[in-house]
Structures are given as structure tokens and as C-alpha cells.
Design a protein around this motif. Sequence first.
Motif, short mmCIF file in Angstrom:
data_model
loop_
_atom_site.label_atom_id
_atom_site.label_comp_id
_atom_site.label_asym_id
_atom_site.label_seq_id
_atom_site.Cartn_x
_atom_site.Cartn_y
_atom_site.Cartn_z
N LEU A 114 41.19 51.87 43.21
CA LEU A 114 39.79 52.30 43.31
C LEU A 114 39.35 52.43 44.76
O LEU A 114 39.71 51.61 45.62
CB LEU A 114 38.88 51.30 42.59
N SER A 115 38.55 53.44 45.02
CA SER A 115 37.92 53.56 46.34
C SER A 115 36.82 52.52 46.48
O SER A 115 36.47 51.84 45.49
CB SER A 115 37.32 54.96 46.50
N SER A 169 36.44 53.00 32.20
CA SER A 169 36.03 54.24 31.52
C SER A 169 34.62 54.66 31.94
O SER A 169 34.26 55.83 31.81
CB SER A 169 36.09 54.05 30.00
N LYS A 170 33.84 53.71 32.47
CA LYS A 170 32.47 54.02 32.90
C LYS A 170 32.43 54.43 34.37
O LYS A 170 31.45 55.04 34.80
CB LYS A 170 31.57 52.81 32.68
N VAL A 171 33.45 54.08 35.16
CA VAL A 171 33.40 54.32 36.61
C VAL A 171 33.22 55.79 36.97
O VAL A 171 32.38 56.09 37.85
CB VAL A 171 34.66 53.69 37.28
N PRO A 172 33.89 56.81 36.42
CA PRO A 172 35.00 56.74 35.46
C PRO A 172 36.33 56.92 36.18
O PRO A 172 36.45 57.71 37.11
CB PRO A 172 34.71 57.93 34.55
N SER A 177 36.49 39.82 46.57
CA SER A 177 37.61 40.69 46.91
C SER A 177 38.32 41.14 45.64
O SER A 177 38.12 40.56 44.56
CB SER A 177 38.60 39.94 47.81
N LYS A 178 39.17 42.13 45.76
CA LYS A 178 39.86 42.65 44.58
C LYS A 178 40.81 41.62 43.96
O LYS A 178 40.82 41.45 42.74
CB LYS A 178 40.59 43.95 44.93
N GLU A 205 32.58 49.28 43.84
CA GLU A 205 31.19 48.82 43.71
C GLU A 205 30.64 49.19 42.33
O GLU A 205 29.91 48.41 41.72
CB GLU A 205 30.33 49.42 44.82
N ASN A 206 30.97 50.39 41.85
CA ASN A 206 30.54 50.79 40.51
C ASN A 206 31.15 49.90 39.44
O ASN A 206 30.50 49.53 38.46
CB ASN A 206 30.93 52.25 40.25
#
Length: 323
Positions: A15-16, A71-74, A45-46, A21-22
Motif C-alpha cells: 500500500l502507498s 476492498s474498501k481502499v480499494p 507502523s505497518k 491511511e485509508n
Amino acid sequence: MSNIRAKLLRIVEELSDEEYENLKFFLEDEDKKIKIPRGILKDISKPNLVNTLINYYTSQGATKVLEKVLSKVPRNDLLPIKIGPLTRKISQDRPTKLQENQSARKQKIDSTPKFPGSRITTLRELKELELNDMSYQKDLTVRGKILEKVNHNYINNQAKKMKVFHATIADENDTIQVKVYNREHGEFRKGANIQITNFKYSNGVINVTRNSQINKLASKVIKTTKEVPVLSLREIKQKPEGTFVNGCFEITTFSQPIKGKDKSPLRITITDGSDQINVIIFKPPKILSCEIGKYLKMLGIKVNVYKKEIQLRHQCDSYVKVQ
């Protein structure tokens, strides 16, 4: 477990910064009985996010939650999450090192929660969950060192004799009040490291009953906070109504109950030098002898508001002593 953890981390690292954040935003809105507190997610952190998801929802649950929020990020290109089986050759004649360690630990102490699916939470996380009901928390387990314990016998509202321990336990970052009802002294000794499962939590207090499970832990399992917070009266007045508090404050004035009037309380005014508050005690213990200049020690006293006045109100299981 390490296979699942590594797989989930690889996915999250795809993920970027904006997508990450999303992801955290959607996690805050997850429709789950147990939610990860917003304060934990803010700057996490991740790798720590993956650990937190597994700690809160188990490895299988964490995978499902992550799929849902991705699925929502998406980021549907990362779905579905496929976790391959972790295989390992095990000798039939010799146990693995892990099995040896588990066997040794079990002989020393059995700290496995009796209730399947329960997860270990820190005291700070428990407070942030803002649970405020008296149902048993079967999904949560807390650990702490018993810093203080006071034994107290009382008569409850049904005129039944009860035994309670007022205690303070601490972990690495926080402390919390505990009330232990009708348990044996040996189960709850000052200085011991313990683990509690299937407890009740309300108004900032853990309630332990006969239905709760208490396990003793090895002495080095828990590192406790070096500072135990002591609330000032000003801080106590800022607590929500219904919160239970402890403290020891100087007596400045007191008024005895009016004889012949059952509803007339003992009113004690206490101070810490910067503020003062009234303590209201209905049917005070006969051994409680007040004296101006001495100190009133209180455990399990409830913050109360009466006619816009903030008071501390004694409960039937509260502990008070003049010293």
C-alpha cells in the motif's frame, strides 16, 4: 503463525502512504464487538499493525478483517489473501525444541486462558475500549502485578455476608483497580504476577468473581510501570460520575449521623491542600472513628453528583479507614 504474519505484512507493504491511511480509517469503522482503539491506530507502523490485528482478532480473523478493508481502499488486486500451509518435518523419536519449551512451561505454570479465543490486552487498551457493562468479558485476558491488596468483609444489600479484596494491579504502562469477590487469599497475593480471564469491567474497575479465572504467572513475565499514579482531588472531580476511585486525604471537618434517622449520613470533608471534597457514608462502620487532622484512606469510593455538588459516595463494598 509466522507464515501468516509474514504474508499479511507483505500485503500491507504493497500500500502507498495514502492507501495505508485509508486502510486505518476503515479499520476504525469496522463493525466488530471488539474494536482496535483509535489511539493505537493513529501512528502505528505497518509491522505493528499486522501484530495488532492478529492479537485482537487471531490470525484467521485478522485475515478476514484485512480482506474486508482492502476492498474498501480499494485494492482488490491484493484479494483474496491466500495463506499457504506451513509444513515442517518432525521426528517421531525426538520432540521439537518448541514442544520441549511448551512442556517445561506447562510444568512451571499453566497460563493458557480457559476460554478459547480470548486475547491478552494491556491495561491501557482495556481502559480505551470504554466497556461499561457488567457482563463477563470472555474474549479478553489481562495481566498484571498485584501492587496493593486490602481484605474487606461487608454486608451486601441483600443482607448477605461477603468477602472482597480491593487491589491495584500494574503492567508495563498503566495501573487499574480490581475488586475480587469471594475468592481465596492464596489466589490473590500482593506481589504476585497474575492473569485474569472472564472478568467484568465497569466504571474503571475490573470485577473478579467465582466465575473468573485467575492464573499465576512467573515472576519475570510482567515488567511493571515504575510510577503508580496518585489522583489529586481536582483530578477526581473531573472524573465522570460513577467512576470508582482510591485515595488517602486529610480530614478537615466531619458531621456525625443524626441519631434515630436511618437516612442521615456521616459527612467527611477531606483535602489535599489544593482542593476539598465531601465523602458521604450511609451506615458507617462502627470502628470508623473520625478525627480532624488524621487521614481517610478510601478504596472503591464512587464519584457522585448530588444537587450539582460533586461528592464521593461510600458503597456497601467500599473500604474506608482513618489512619
